[in-house]
Design a protein around this motif. Structure first.
Motif, PDB file in Angstrom:
ATOM      1  N   ASN A 186       0.801  -1.233   0.000  1.00 28.82           N
ATOM      2  CA  ASN A 186       0.000   0.000   0.000  1.00 28.82           C
ATOM      3  C   ASN A 186       0.828   1.274   0.000  1.00 28.82           C
ATOM      4  N   VAL A 187       2.119   1.175  -0.268  1.00 29.81           N
ATOM      5  CA  VAL A 187       2.968   2.363  -0.174  1.00 29.81           C
ATOM      6  C   VAL A 187       2.555   3.440  -1.181  1.00 29.81           C
ATOM      7  N   ARG A 188       1.886   3.041  -2.254  1.00 31.24           N
ATOM      8  CA  ARG A 188       1.441   4.015  -3.256  1.00 31.24           C
ATOM      9  C   ARG A 188       0.377   4.955  -2.695  1.00 31.24           C
ATOM     10  N   ASP A 189      -0.183   4.619  -1.533  1.00 30.58           N
ATOM     11  CA  ASP A 189      -1.134   5.526  -0.880  1.00 30.58           C
ATOM     12  C   ASP A 189      -0.489   6.869  -0.559  1.00 30.58           C
ATOM     13  N   LEU A 190       0.848   6.905  -0.517  1.00 28.92           N
ATOM     14  CA  LEU A 190       1.562   8.122  -0.143  1.00 28.92           C
ATOM     15  C   LEU A 190       1.831   9.037  -1.328  1.00 28.92           C
ATOM     16  N   GLU A 191       1.446   8.631  -2.520  1.00 29.73           N
ATOM     17  CA  GLU A 191       1.697   9.435  -3.714  1.00 29.73           C
ATOM     18  C   GLU A 191       0.679  10.570  -3.834  1.00 29.73           C
ATOM     19  N   GLY A 192       0.928  11.433  -4.798  1.00 30.16           N
ATOM     20  CA  GLY A 192      -0.067  12.432  -5.151  1.00 30.16           C
ATOM     21  C   GLY A 192       0.280  13.854  -4.771  1.00 30.16           C
ATOM     22  N   GLY A 193       1.291  14.049  -3.961  1.00 25.08           N
ATOM     23  CA  GLY A 193       1.636  15.407  -3.534  1.00 25.08           C
ATOM     24  C   GLY A 193       1.935  15.454  -2.051  1.00 25.08           C
ATOM     25  N   PRO A 194       1.968  16.668  -1.477  1.00 22.77           N
ATOM     26  CA  PRO A 194       2.303  16.808  -0.055  1.00 22.77           C
ATOM     27  C   PRO A 194       1.311  16.057   0.829  1.00 22.77           C
ATOM     28  N   ALA A 195       1.823  15.442   1.870  1.00 24.31           N
ATOM     29  CA  ALA A 195       1.022  14.625   2.781  1.00 24.31           C
ATOM     30  C   ALA A 195       0.838  15.350   4.111  1.00 24.31           C
ATOM     31  N   PHE A 196      -0.048  14.788   4.933  1.00 24.67           N
ATOM     32  CA  PHE A 196      -0.291  15.319   6.275  1.00 24.67           C
ATOM     33  C   PHE A 196       0.413  14.420   7.276  1.00 24.67           C
TER      34      PHE A 196
END
Length: 248
Positions: free
Chosen positions: A83-93
């Motif tokens: 599930n590491v791809r859950d961290l993609e997409g831009g800045p995280a919280f």
């Protein structure tokens, strides 16, 4: 502006969280954070987390400090974690890890001071957060105890739910035992109103902390994610009406 940090190690995925299971990440400030990515939590969820953390501070709630976390793509690409791809997409919280924390169990609820119970209860009703349920058979409480046994308030990605009803809230909230003596009383309302007013006066600064990628659907050029900031503000301003207090 909260300090913006960069991830340097993805340690593990947490087993906590139902809708979004965060990752424990070490950042370049050598602190560890529970991190929710834009790909999984979406902009609306990350906005809710950040707004709740900032607004909760005005009620003196023990919400862990938060940061915007940049995650290098190569860190994700070289990880074999599920599930590491859950961290993609831009800045995280990122929410600062509370060391040696434990979940709040139903048997420990009576030990929590009444004043903080009332403030958590008011806070959740104010921000439309129905994700604090707990009873003898369990639940999803999103409250933890630090190593000294003090309460810590976490996980607000599903807050700002305008469909949350007073009936649902009264039935399931972990601190529902405080409702009978809660904020509808004149003295309690007078006590909490200045806190809520101060939070609203800080709205401009708070919203300025949000990365554009969370607020806009298309990298800063599309429509606002829903609920929009204006819709969230309208929800929060209910505290100015008698009905807001009378439903508790």
């Amino acid at each position: 502006m909260p300090e913006r940090v960069t991830a340097k190690e993805i340690i593990r995925q947490s087993s906590q969280g139902i809708s979004v299971q965060p990752f424990l990440i070490r950042a370049d400030d050598n602190q560890t954070y529970f991190v929710k990515g834009l790909s999984r939590a979406l902009g609306a969820g990350l906005v809710s987390e950040a707004l709740a953390a900032e607004l909760g501070a005005h009620l003196d709630l023990p919400i862990p400090p938060w940061r915007v976390v940049d995650i290098p793509q190569e860190l994700i690409d070289f990880s074999v974690m599920d599930n590491v791809r859950d961290l993609e997409g831009g800045p995280a919280f990122g929410s600062l890890q509370v060391e040696n924390a434990s979940d709040l169990l139903w048997a420990k609820v009576p030990d929590i001071p009444a004043e903080i119970k009332k403030r958590v209860l008011l806070f959740d009703w104010w921000i439309g957060n129905g994700d604090r349920g707990l009873g003898p058979m369990g639940g999803n409480v999103n409250l933890i105890l630090d190593q000294s046994g003090a309460l810590q308030v976490i996980d607000h990605n599903v807050a700002f739910d305008s469909s949350l009803t007073a009936e649902e809230f009264r039935m399931y909230h972990v601190f529902r035992d405080q409702l009978s003596a809660q904020t509808g009383e004149l003295l309690a309302r007078l006590e909490y109103l200045p806190m809520l007013d101060a939070a609203m006066a800080d709205w401009g600064r708070i919203t300025s902390l949000l990365p554009e990628e969370w607020v806009r659907r298309d990298s800063g050029h599309g429509d606002e994610t829903e609920p929009t900031l204006e819709q969230r503000l309208q929800l929060l301003e209910r505290f100015k009406e008698d009905q807001f207090w009378g439903q508790l």
